[in-house]
Design a protein around this motif. Structure first.
Motif: not given
Length: 122
Positions: A15-19, A62-67, A82-83, A118-120
């Motif tokens: 899923g996605s979230l936007r902070l 760890p977040v490259k390409g997703r955030f 955050m995707n 943030v909890t995934v």
């Protein structure tokens, strides 16, 4: 100066979230803005930073390409999209701004927000 984060929550993996983080107070200018995170039992780590002009962005591997980090200088805000979230992204996320205040224009310092969880789930 106060930094207030919002947008955290619980989301399923994938899923996605936007902070968002808003800085307020007697601000003269904001240099680098960034997001950090701290998982239970771990040290706080860099997630992403963005320079004052918005063109220079830096991401942790760890977040490259997703955030995606972005900023609005007119509003003194910073966002983190955050995707494709993973359980290992679970942490408290903090914004950090390097700010020059009106009352101390000869220097700048880092300010931190209070954090947003943030909890995934897997």
């Amino acid at each position: 100066v106060q930094l207030v984060e919002s947008g955290g929550g619980l989301v399923q993996a994938g899923g996605s979230l936007r902070l968002s983080c808003a800085a307020s107070g007697r601000i003269f200018s904001i240099e680098t803005m960034g997001w950090y995170r701290q998982a239970p039992g771990k040290q706080r780590e860099l997630v992403a930073t963005i320079a004052s002009g918005g063109g220079n962005r830096n991401y942790a591997d760890p977040v490259k390409g997703r955030f995606t980090i972005s900023r609005d200088n007119a509003k003194n805000t910073i966002d983190l999209q955050m995707n494709s979230l993973k359980p290992e992204d679970t942490a408290v996320y903090y914004c950090n701004d390097r700010i020059t205040t009106v009352q101390a224009m000869w220097t700048s310092r880092n300010y931190w927000g209070q954090g947003t969880q943030v909890t995934v789930s897997s």
